[in-house]
Write an enzyme that holds these catalytic residues in place. Structure first.
Site, short mmCIF file in Angstrom:
data_model
loop_
_atom_site.label_atom_id
_atom_site.label_comp_id
_atom_site.label_asym_id
_atom_site.label_seq_id
_atom_site.Cartn_x
_atom_site.Cartn_y
_atom_site.Cartn_z
N ASP A 30 0.82 -1.21 0.00
CA ASP A 30 0.00 0.00 0.00
C ASP A 30 0.86 1.27 0.00
O ASP A 30 1.39 1.65 1.04
CB ASP A 30 -0.90 -0.03 1.27
CG ASP A 30 -1.75 1.22 1.39
OD1 ASP A 30 -2.25 1.48 2.50
OD2 ASP A 30 -1.89 1.95 0.39
N ASP A 215 -1.79 5.63 -5.06
CA ASP A 215 -2.13 4.79 -3.92
C ASP A 215 -2.50 3.38 -4.37
O ASP A 215 -3.64 3.12 -4.75
CB ASP A 215 -3.29 5.41 -3.13
CG ASP A 215 -3.62 4.57 -1.90
OD1 ASP A 215 -4.59 4.91 -1.21
OD2 ASP A 215 -2.92 3.58 -1.65
O1 LIG Z 1 -6.40 5.58 4.14
C1 LIG Z 1 -6.19 5.86 2.99
C2 LIG Z 1 -5.98 4.77 1.96
C3 LIG Z 1 -6.98 3.67 2.16
C4 LIG Z 1 -6.72 2.52 1.21
C5 LIG Z 1 -5.29 2.07 1.30
N1 LIG Z 1 -4.36 3.17 1.09
C6 LIG Z 1 -4.57 4.25 2.04
N2 LIG Z 1 -6.17 7.11 2.55
C7 LIG Z 1 -5.85 7.43 1.17
C8 LIG Z 1 -4.77 8.46 1.14
C9 LIG Z 1 -5.14 9.66 1.96
C10 LIG Z 1 -5.40 9.26 3.39
C11 LIG Z 1 -6.47 8.20 3.46
#
Ligand SMILES: O=C([C@@H]1CCCNC1)N1CCCCC1
Length: 325
Positions: A30, A215
């Site tokens: 991730d 992402d």
């Molecule tokens: O939590 C996340 C993602 C969720 C799915 C997995 N990657 C991280 N965000 C995206 C980027 C900005 C902050 C929130």
């Protein structure tokens, strides 16, 4: 050295086998977060279910980090928390000899039910690592000094195994040129300028969000709400469905190509309209892979976009590059 790990695609995630203290778990790589956490034997058996669970007591190289803890909440509302230690972590062929490993003692229900992944391996910047009292390095930052080149690449495929490589750029994996943009890591993400988009080959300026992040842990392509609205205005029969949680349309609809700018060089990365549908939600209705970001200032370029390209994440000069493949 250079290494490769082949993730197993599952619906909306790409899993790669990772060895921790000699135990192999399938982790979701991730680039949008910076914690390496695993299902552990400290969880209840009902939470563990079919997951592989790491057992620190069975690792001869495990080292506790007394008093340390972690707690993460992802943008989709899922989360996990627990304790911390250090162990040998090996991906493909690169080894971090003393990597911070976050042991889950609590995980939210969506992780319990996602039986394919046994945790996450964050590839964002360690400034957003959640370990208290002191944030710890990501796997990539731990192995960076040992890599031939300070890079990792992501070659995600549609419903077929993709590949992450650390330490080299396999130039046979792409065609044409790499379009490289500087990254601003101050928010902890692989973040770059993105102020334009294209629909059906016509380019428009994005009056809303001005940046985006790459992402790999997000399935969809989350763009400024105005951009999503403009896109679906060109999809006959589309509507924003609260029950579905986004834009849906008749699966028979003609979907135009959609592109987003990567950096300020003007390069627009395009997704063929035929690759934009994410899922069927029943009754001949389809859920789009392009959706609004809900008004946040940044756009989140996930797998719907990334699987169309070969991506290079450079931790040496802090840049992001993509090329056709
Ligand atoms: O939590 C996340 C993602 C969720 C799915 C997995 N990657 C991280 N965000 C995206 C980027 C900005 C902050 C929130």
């Amino acid at each position: 050295g250079e290494v490769s790990a082949t993730p197993e695609p599952n619906e909306s995630e790409y899993l790669s086998p990772v060895s921790i203290g000699g135990q192999t778990l399938n982790l979701d790589f991730d680039t949008g977060s910076a914690d390496l956490w695993v299902f552990s034997t400290s969880l209840s058996s009902s939470s563990i279910g079919q997951h592989a669970a790491f057992d620190p007591s069975k690792s001869s190289t495990w080292e506790d980090y007394p008093g340390a803890s972690w707690q993460i909440m992802y943008g989709d509302g899922s989360g996990a928390s627990g304790t911390v230690g250090f162990d040998v972590v090996e991906v493909g062929g690169a080894t971090a000899s003393r990597q911070a490993v976050e042991i889950a003692t609590k995980v939210s229900s969506s992780f319990v039910s996602d039986v394919n992944n046994d945790g996450l391996l964050g590839l964002g910047f360690s400034k957003i690592n959640t370990i208290e009292p002191q944030p710890q390095k990501t796997f990539f930052e731990s192995v960076l000094p040992k890599l031939d080149q300070p890079v990792f690449t992501a070659d995600l495929e549609d419903d077929a195994a993709g590949t992450y490589e650390f330490g080299r750029v396999d130039t046979t994996k792409y065609t044409g040129m790499l379009h490289v943009t500087p990254v601003d890591s101050s928010n902890g993400f692989w973040e770059f300028a993105s102020t334009a988009y294209s629909i059906g080959g016509t380019t428009y300026q994005n009056s809303g969000a001005s940046t985006a992040i790459a992402d790999t842990g997000t399935s969809l392509l989350l763009v400024d709400d105005n951009v999503a609205q403009a896109f679906y205005a060109q999809v006959q029969g589309s509507q924003l469905s609260r029950t579905a949680g986004g834009y849906v349309y008749p699966c028979s609809a003609q979907v135009p190509d959609f592109g987003v700018q990567i950096g300020s060089s003007g390069f627009i990365a395009t997704i063929p309209g035929s690759d934009i549908t994410f899922a069927e939600v029943g009754q001949g209705t389809c859920f789009g892979g392009v959706q609004g970001n809900g008004g946040g200032g940044i756009q989140i370029f996930g797998d719907v976009l990334l699987k169309q390209y070969f991506a290079v994440f450079n931790g040496g000069n802090e840049s992001f590059g993509i090329a056709a493949k």
